[in-house]
Design an enzyme around this catalytic site. Sequence first.
Site, PDB file in Angstrom:
ATOM      1  N   LYS A 191       1.082  -1.121  -0.342  1.00  0.00           N
ATOM      2  CA  LYS A 191       0.025  -0.025  -0.140  1.00  0.00           C
ATOM      3  C   LYS A 191       0.797   1.660   0.374  1.00  0.00           C
ATOM      4  CE  LYS A 191      -4.032   2.302   2.842  1.00  0.00           C
ATOM      5  NZ  LYS A 191      -4.641   1.950   4.022  1.00  0.00           N
ATOM      6  N   SER A 215     -10.137  -0.286   6.810  1.00  0.00           N
ATOM      7  CA  SER A 215      -9.832  -0.316   5.494  1.00  0.00           C
ATOM      8  C   SER A 215      -8.305  -1.530   5.223  1.00  0.00           C
ATOM      9  CB  SER A 215      -8.381   0.719   5.565  1.00  0.00           C
ATOM     10  OG  SER A 215      -8.781   2.138   6.266  1.00  0.00           O
ATOM     11  N   SER A 218      -9.728   1.852   3.164  1.00  0.00           N
ATOM     12  CA  SER A 218      -8.588   2.853   2.070  1.00  0.00           C
ATOM     13  C   SER A 218      -7.266   2.158   1.532  1.00  0.00           C
ATOM     14  CB  SER A 218      -8.176   3.899   3.044  1.00  0.00           C
ATOM     15  OG  SER A 218      -7.043   3.026   3.403  1.00  0.00           O
TER      16      SER A 218
END
Length: 455
Positions: free
Chosen positions: A81, A182, A158
């Site tokens: 990420k 997330s 996210s």
Amino acid sequence: MRAAQDYPSVASLADGYRRGTLRPREVVARHLARIARLDPQLGAYQAVYGDDALEAADRAQAQFASGTALHPFLGVPFALKDICDLEGRITTGGSLAMADRVSPTTALIAKRLLDAGAILLGKTKTVECAFGGWGTNQHMGTPWNPWDLGAHRVPGGSSSGTGVAVASGLAPCGVGTDTGGSVRLPAGFCGLVGLKVTEGRLPNDGILPLSQTLDTPGPLARSVRDVACMFLTMDGAEASQIQDATEELVAPLSLDGMRLGCLAQAERAVCASDVLQAYDAACEMLQDRGATLVPFDSPNAHATQACGRIISAEAWHNHGALFSQADAPLDEDVRARMLVGRDMRASEYLAALDSRARDTKAFLAGIEGLDALLTPSMTLTAPRRDAVDQNTHPGHFTRPVNYFGMCALSVPSGLAANGLPTSLQITARAHAERVALRIGAAFERARDPFDYPRL
């Protein structure tokens, strides 16, 4: 054959390398070719490190040729990420305003994976500053949920890019972070397994912060076994222990004597009918394996809102200077969330932390005697991007886990009538990741084999 080649598991790669039927360069090259073919539409990656990945694959092959004791993650490709630093590389945090930010260090969880011999394919997209549960990003792009190529559906956020990359076979596994869902929301919307760990269990060093109180990094993969192996590696376990520890976590488990909390009637009312149908089927499978189901009351609406207030206050502390710039190229949906923190008084923030401590004590007392809690991961299947209300958050069932300081595992529970994934969330007490993983493995074994997106 399609699943074996296009969606290899961490375990199958490790076995193939060990037997000599697979070579890391071939595996990496196949993933890079798939990224080149599919990612122009899916938009999972912020950056792809193809040359570096192939060089790392050659180094891994040399280690296999040496015949020495090897880490179970050696040669396994993964995605990271783009809020996790990698020294010398750009980390944008999902923000066009940080498009030139060079990482000063490498996040500790990434270093542990790289030290184990895992091969980084690239950085994956995220909601700006990791602040949003739907997975949208106005400037850097919203990854495309691979379960519907005809309509742009949200991937969950996210950790949106990691979810899409793993779900579509652009990586066998990936790193996300979870502050209010997330990791679990992308896992749920994209048909993956995702682990939200207890706060403090995995280090946040080298990860751009959203909320220091609630941030937790975590793994996403396509099976409980792969998530367990990745979690142990990220947790710094000794290489010699990981294989046996993983096998123990996914070993057949009788649920006789286990008491699992299930939704009370009021909580059922917030779920779509297809989500409830899958949830009820999952609970029945676990009951058939010996578990006793006990309805429990959870102040989910209160906990979701209270969690959001803490996130907003700490997010403004971390990113307020950036979001104060009216002309900065920022996601306006994220800016609106940030401004909630700007307007919060210090006394209100401290009161929110005090309330969290009291609420957590009361909630844990209320579920005394339950081994774990079962809920859906989300209240609905992935909506179209243009139908999302940005004033809402999909974390009705995920945010309370962060608020109450617990850990949780999201596991695919099936496909709804619309062909989109549904998901079961298994929540356990702080530092009881082993409990959540073992129940998840038992459910995965009882459930029908899960399908893959038709790509």
